[in-house]
Design an enzyme around this catalytic site. Structure first.
Site, PDB file in Angstrom:
ATOM      1  N   GLY A  93     -41.440  22.613 -10.062  1.00 45.06           N
ATOM      2  CA  GLY A  93     -41.887  21.778  -8.988  1.00 45.06           C
ATOM      3  C   GLY A  93     -41.904  20.393  -9.639  1.00 45.06           C
ATOM      4  N   ASN A  94     -42.987  19.486  -8.932  1.00 49.36           N
ATOM      5  CA  ASN A  94     -43.075  18.280  -9.325  1.00 49.36           C
ATOM      6  C   ASN A  94     -44.754  17.726  -9.000  1.00 49.36           C
ATOM      7  OD1 ASN A  94     -42.700  16.461  -7.130  1.00 49.36           O
ATOM      8  ND2 ASN A  94     -40.731  17.554  -7.363  1.00 49.36           N
TER       9      ASN A  94
END
Ligand code: PMT
Length: 402
Positions: free
Chosen positions: A210-211
């Protein structure tokens, strides 16, 4: 705050313990630039004094409709005439009944009867009173007449009971007011699709790639589109943010889910704005069981996710806006994405600048299109959203002038 500045709003407060929340509402509205007049029922004044509202709004607050000294006797006509909207929060069962029946027995119900401005009603009461047939019938009457009923929410109430009856959160009520005030603005009749947040690409049942996207930029865009009258759809990756009022939120997790939702919604949209930080790669396959910590190292095989903006393609009448999150060569990279993804506009976002990019409430961006570049100073994400929507509205006007 865009469509709240210098608007004339009357806040009617009625007798409920939620009246204390109305003081916070009055304070936030005043801070947003609203010219706020507060009228209270005598019952409301037993919970919170007029002085509290006067202190936060900087204007007199009124209770007694026969108080000739303060001019309150003619006040309801004056307030009703100049109001852009009447907000009744909290709205007790009694006040809802009075407004539904047209009984002008105090300054709140009197103003409701005298105004032709839109009225927003925020019920707050015990669940038993809310669920009573009489209250439900009165609320139905108000809805049928075109009043906006916001809430109540479910939860634990001051009485100790749990159920529907808690006044909506202040931010939700302000969202409803902004929606009502913006209904006929320049994006009325347009459909705008916004994406927000980061996608999560599963590695195994407990981990993902993810980020750091919080969703704030995309949610601000959706709110700003709603505030200009657009029918707004928000395709959101996981985000810890409240759902904006009158925005259709479609929660998704992975890039493929975001692609499906965005493509489906774009079929009849006038504009799409992709603020989401879509993962560029996803694990080639998600493992069915949690990966154990036995090996010394671990390699993940990643494959490219679909490029959603590129897949949308070009369609006459659809304005396409992308964001470019960059840590170097901001404008060169943004221009390349503008061309590759065949966009009308790209918002170049230097995510390493102070107060800008992931997670912050502010952003520093440059708007880049075929004509040139416009560098904006550091501003709130809502203000950035307004500037982006100015461009979208202009492009739509250009495409179909009246
Ligand atoms: O959510 P916040 O915490 O408020 O942070 C805001 C933000 C930094 C995420 C936002 O301002 C931003 O810059 N969003 C774009 C992030 C990004 O993914 O940029 P990109 O340069 O990798 O992608 C370019 C464009 O293509 C973006 O519009 C992106 O949504 C889109 N894209 C990217 C990959 C992909 N597979 N499909 C896409 O459509």
């Amino acid at each position: 705050m865009y469509n709240l500045t210098d608007r004339e709003i009357v806040l009617g407060v009625s007798g409920s313990i939620a009246a204390y929340k109305a003081a916070d509402l009055a304070s936030k509205l005043t801070q947003a630039g609203v010219r706020l007049d507060v009228v209270l029922t005598p019952a409301a004044a037993k919970f919170v004094t007029p002085l509290t509202f006067q202190s936060v709004s900087g204007r007199p607050a009124y209770v007694d409709m026969f108080d000739t000294a303060s001019g309150a006797s003619e006040l309801h006509i004056e307030l009703a005439r100049r109001a852009n909207a009447l907000l009744i929060a909290p709205a007790s069962a009694t006040t809802i009944a009075r407004v539904a029946l047209g009984l002008a027995e105090d300054l709140v119900s009197l103003t409701a009867l005298a105004t032709r401005a839109p009225i927003i009603v925020c019920p707050a009461m015990d669940p038993q009173m809310f669920e009573h047939e009489a209250t439900q019938a009165h609320l139905e009457t108000l809805r049928r007449r075109g009043l906006h009923v916001v809430g109540p929410e479910e939860g634990r109430l001051a009485s100790g009971h749990t159920g529907p009856g808690r006044m909506s959160e202040v931010q939700t009520i302000i969202g409803a007011l902004r929606y009502v005030l913006g209904k006929d603005a320049d994006l009325a009749g347009r459909k705008v699709v916004v994406s927000a947040g980061g996608t999560q690409e599963p590695v195994d049942p407990v981990r993902y790639v993810g980020n750091y996207s919080s969703g704030k930029m995309g949610y601000a865009l959706a709110e700003a589109a709603r505030d200009r009258g657009a029918d707004t759809v928000l395709v959101s990756g996981p985000a810890a943010l409240p759902e904006p009022y009158a925005v259709r939120v479609l929660p998704v997790r992975q890039a493929t889910e975001m692609r499906d939702a965005v493509l489906a919604e774009c079929a009849d949209a006038d504009a799409v704005i992709m603020a989401a930080a879509v993962a560029d790669y996803q694990p080639a396959e998600a493992v069915g069981q949690k990966i154990k910590r036995r090996q010394k190292g671990l390699s993940l095989s990643l494959v490219r996710t679909p490029d959603i903006l590129a897949e949308i393609g070009r369609r006459a009448g659809l304005v396409k806006v992308g964001f470019a999150a960059e840590s170097e060569n901001l404008l060169t990279n943004a221009r390349r994405k503008l061309d590759d993804k065949r966009l009308d506009l790209i918002v170049a976002n230097n995510v390493t600048a102070e107060g800008s990019g992931f997670g912050s409430d502010t952003n520093r961006v440059t708007l880049v299109d075929g004509e040139g570049e416009e560098e904006l100073p550091l501003m709130s994400k809502y203000e950035v959203a307004c500037r982006v929507l100015d461009r979208v509205a202009a492009a739509l006007r250009e495409a179909s002038p009246d």
